[in-house]
Design an enzyme around this catalytic site. Structure first.
Site, PDB file in Angstrom:
ATOM      1  N   ARG A 183       0.866  -1.190   0.000  1.00  0.00           N
ATOM      2  CA  ARG A 183       0.000   0.000   0.000  1.00  0.00           C
ATOM      3  C   ARG A 183       0.903   1.240   0.000  1.00  0.00           C
ATOM      4  O   ARG A 183       1.917   1.247   0.694  1.00  0.00           O
ATOM      5  CB  ARG A 183      -0.932   0.020   1.232  1.00  0.00           C
ATOM      6  CG  ARG A 183      -2.028  -1.048   1.167  1.00  0.00           C
ATOM      7  CD  ARG A 183      -3.053  -0.869   2.271  1.00  0.00           C
ATOM      8  NE  ARG A 183      -4.000   0.177   1.974  1.00  0.00           N
ATOM      9  CZ  ARG A 183      -4.913   0.623   2.851  1.00  0.00           C
ATOM     10  NH1 ARG A 183      -4.973   0.103   4.069  1.00  0.00           N
ATOM     11  NH2 ARG A 183      -5.761   1.571   2.510  1.00  0.00           N
ATOM     12  N   GLN A 217     -14.936   1.612   7.958  1.00  0.00           N
ATOM     13  CA  GLN A 217     -14.104   1.440   9.161  1.00  0.00           C
ATOM     14  C   GLN A 217     -14.780   2.040  10.391  1.00  0.00           C
ATOM     15  O   GLN A 217     -14.580   1.565  11.508  1.00  0.00           O
ATOM     16  CB  GLN A 217     -12.732   2.115   8.975  1.00  0.00           C
ATOM     17  CG  GLN A 217     -11.798   1.432   8.002  1.00  0.00           C
ATOM     18  CD  GLN A 217     -11.901   2.041   6.623  1.00  0.00           C
ATOM     19  OE1 GLN A 217     -12.953   2.524   6.217  1.00  0.00           O
ATOM     20  NE2 GLN A 217     -10.813   2.015   5.885  1.00  0.00           N
ATOM     21  N   ASP A 262      -2.143   8.990   8.183  1.00  0.00           N
ATOM     22  CA  ASP A 262      -1.353   7.998   7.444  1.00  0.00           C
ATOM     23  C   ASP A 262       0.007   8.542   7.032  1.00  0.00           C
ATOM     24  O   ASP A 262       0.958   7.786   6.859  1.00  0.00           O
ATOM     25  CB  ASP A 262      -2.122   7.520   6.214  1.00  0.00           C
ATOM     26  CG  ASP A 262      -3.261   6.621   6.649  1.00  0.00           C
ATOM     27  OD1 ASP A 262      -4.333   7.147   6.997  1.00  0.00           O
ATOM     28  OD2 ASP A 262      -3.055   5.391   6.709  1.00  0.00           O
ATOM     29  N   ASN A 295      -5.018  11.370   5.526  1.00  0.00           N
ATOM     30  CA  ASN A 295      -5.791  10.416   6.326  1.00  0.00           C
ATOM     31  C   ASN A 295      -6.937   9.918   5.445  1.00  0.00           C
ATOM     32  O   ASN A 295      -7.083  10.343   4.282  1.00  0.00           O
ATOM     33  CB  ASN A 295      -6.299  11.076   7.614  1.00  0.00           C
ATOM     34  CG  ASN A 295      -6.884  10.065   8.576  1.00  0.00           C
ATOM     35  OD1 ASN A 295      -6.260   9.038   8.870  1.00  0.00           O
ATOM     36  ND2 ASN A 295      -8.079  10.297   9.072  1.00  0.00           N
TER      37      ASN A 295
HETATM   38  O1  MRU Z   1      -7.420   2.398   4.675  1.00  0.00           O
HETATM   39  P1  MRU Z   1      -7.139   2.277   6.147  1.00  0.00           P
HETATM   40  O2  MRU Z   1      -8.254   1.653   6.917  1.00  0.00           O
HETATM   41  O3  MRU Z   1      -5.810   1.608   6.392  1.00  0.00           O
HETATM   42  O4  MRU Z   1      -7.014   3.772   6.625  1.00  0.00           O
HETATM   43  C1  MRU Z   1      -6.807   4.012   7.982  1.00  0.00           C
HETATM   44  C2  MRU Z   1      -6.775   5.440   8.339  1.00  0.00           C
HETATM   45  O5  MRU Z   1      -6.934   6.317   7.529  1.00  0.00           O
HETATM   46  C3  MRU Z   1      -6.450   5.758   9.774  1.00  0.00           C
HETATM   47  O6  MRU Z   1      -7.096   6.918  10.190  1.00  0.00           O
HETATM   48  C4  MRU Z   1      -4.935   5.950   9.912  1.00  0.00           C
HETATM   49  O7  MRU Z   1      -4.246   4.889   9.328  1.00  0.00           O
HETATM   50  C5  MRU Z   1      -4.525   6.082  11.327  1.00  0.00           C
HETATM   51  S1  MRU Z   1      -4.693   4.584  12.242  1.00  0.00           S
HETATM   52  C6  MRU Z   1      -4.084   4.863  13.787  1.00  0.00           C
END
Ligand code: MRU
Length: 341
Positions: free
Chosen positions: A85, A192, A233, A243
């Protein structure tokens, strides 16, 4: 069991795609399995992606021993994992740590290298748990009694080594006796918020209300949101923060309504090599995540679909960034640099 565990040379992970109604585990026996776990979002969340990738390197070295390959093959493993990713910098940060560890010990015998790589992965995991506790303590200073907090996506225990970043702050506020209530954005398309954040909060007895993503503005207008806290992120040197998609819109809404907008993230989420959010690669995921809902097609085949997984919130929309080293306020450029070891 926890949401992941490294036992008997295997990484067992809770399949987050099935939560909250099914608790199924996936066993990663090879580094390719950890690659798939990250890419297919069996596990997700920036810090956890880094931890799982670190264990992926350990599994990669196990294969090197079993197949009697050259030690240096570990570099191919690291490159492969780095392609899982693109946005969360914790992935590259953790892989860099594993790479430096390997470089330091590569003259040792293979069994010793394996042990030390495993130790490093365990260290990354346990450090993350401690870091989350510190973020939570700092962040709690910003939470007022009787707060309605809005969060997006899942930045909880499930997204980290444990406890969570944004949700860690909320947990700390709740367990320190503050009366808090959380509005949880459902977070289309992967949900999520609805599936994971609402689940975590409910398990801890923290009052929460799930809303569709497009309801946040109305709630703010009604004066029902006291602050927004989200995870990250990747954070650029100037404070621009990537994010989950939808975070940018929330930040604009929060600014318009004069509501504090907080980012909670470990310093491993800061990319000190980029000066602004323009340099953050934004992942685009399969259009079926939008086209298909609950196994059912919901979009006409003749329509196009766009599915970016992240967006970038400009630093000017961020009130403060909560890290394990303290709360960072503007001017971000100057203050983020102080966090560099
Ligand atoms: O696509 P994801 O579910 O991996 O994205 C997660 C997020 O955007 C979270 O807010 C971020 O990774 C912070 S997790 C502590």
């Amino acid at each position: 069991m926890k949401h992941f565990e490294f036992v008997n040379d295997r990484l067992i992970v809770l399949d987050q795609r099935k939560l909250p109604f099914q608790k199924e585990y996936v066993v990663c026996k090879t580094y390719q399995d950890t690659y798939t776990a990250i890419k297919d979002m069996i596990i997700r969340g920036a810090p956890l992606i880094g931890i799982v990738a670190a264990y992926g390197v350990v599994l990669g070295f196990k294969e090197i021993i079993e197949k009697n390959l050259e030690k240096d093959k570990i570099h191919d493993v690291i490159v492969h994992l780095s392609k899982s990713r693109p946005t969360a910098v914790n992935l590259f940060w953790a892989l860099d740590r594993m790479k430096s560890t390997f470089e330091r010990i590569k003259d040792m015998d293979k069994i010793e290298i394996y042990k030390q790589l495993l130790n490093e992965a365990k260290k990354i995991e346990s450090e993350d748990k401690n870091i989350n506790r510190k973020i939570a303590e700092y962040g709690n200073q910003l939470i007022k009694e009787n707060s309605n907090i809005l969060t997006h996506c899942n930045a909880g225990a499930l997204a980290t080594g444990g406890y969570g970043t944004a949700l860690g702050v909320i947990r700390e506020a709740h367990f320190s006796g503050k009366n808090v209530h959380v509005y949880v954005d459902e977070t289309r398309p992967y949900l999520q918020g609805a599936r994971l954040t609402a689940f975590e909060l409910s398990e801890d007895g923290i009052p929460n209300t799930v809303i569709c993503d497009n309801m946040a503005g109305y709630l703010m207008k009604l004066g029902k949101v006291d602050c927004v806290i989200v995870g990250a992120d990747r954070i650029a040197l100037n404070g621009d923060t990537a994010n989950k998609i939808g975070t940018y819109s929330l930040s604009v809404l929060a600014k318009h309504h004069g509501i504090p907008f907080y980012i909670a993230a470990p310093t491993s989420t800061i990319d000190f090599s980029i000066s602004s959010g323009d340099e953050i690669p934004i992942e685009e995921r399969d259009e079926d995540e939008v086209r298909i809902f609950n196994g059912q097609k919901i979009v006409p085949d003749t329509s196009n679909v766009f599915n970016p997984a992240f967006d970038v919130t400009p630093a000017e929309n961020i009130t403060a960034i909560i890290t394990e080293k303290g709360i960072v306020y503007p001017p971000f450029k100057q203050n983020i640099l102080k966090l560099k070891d």
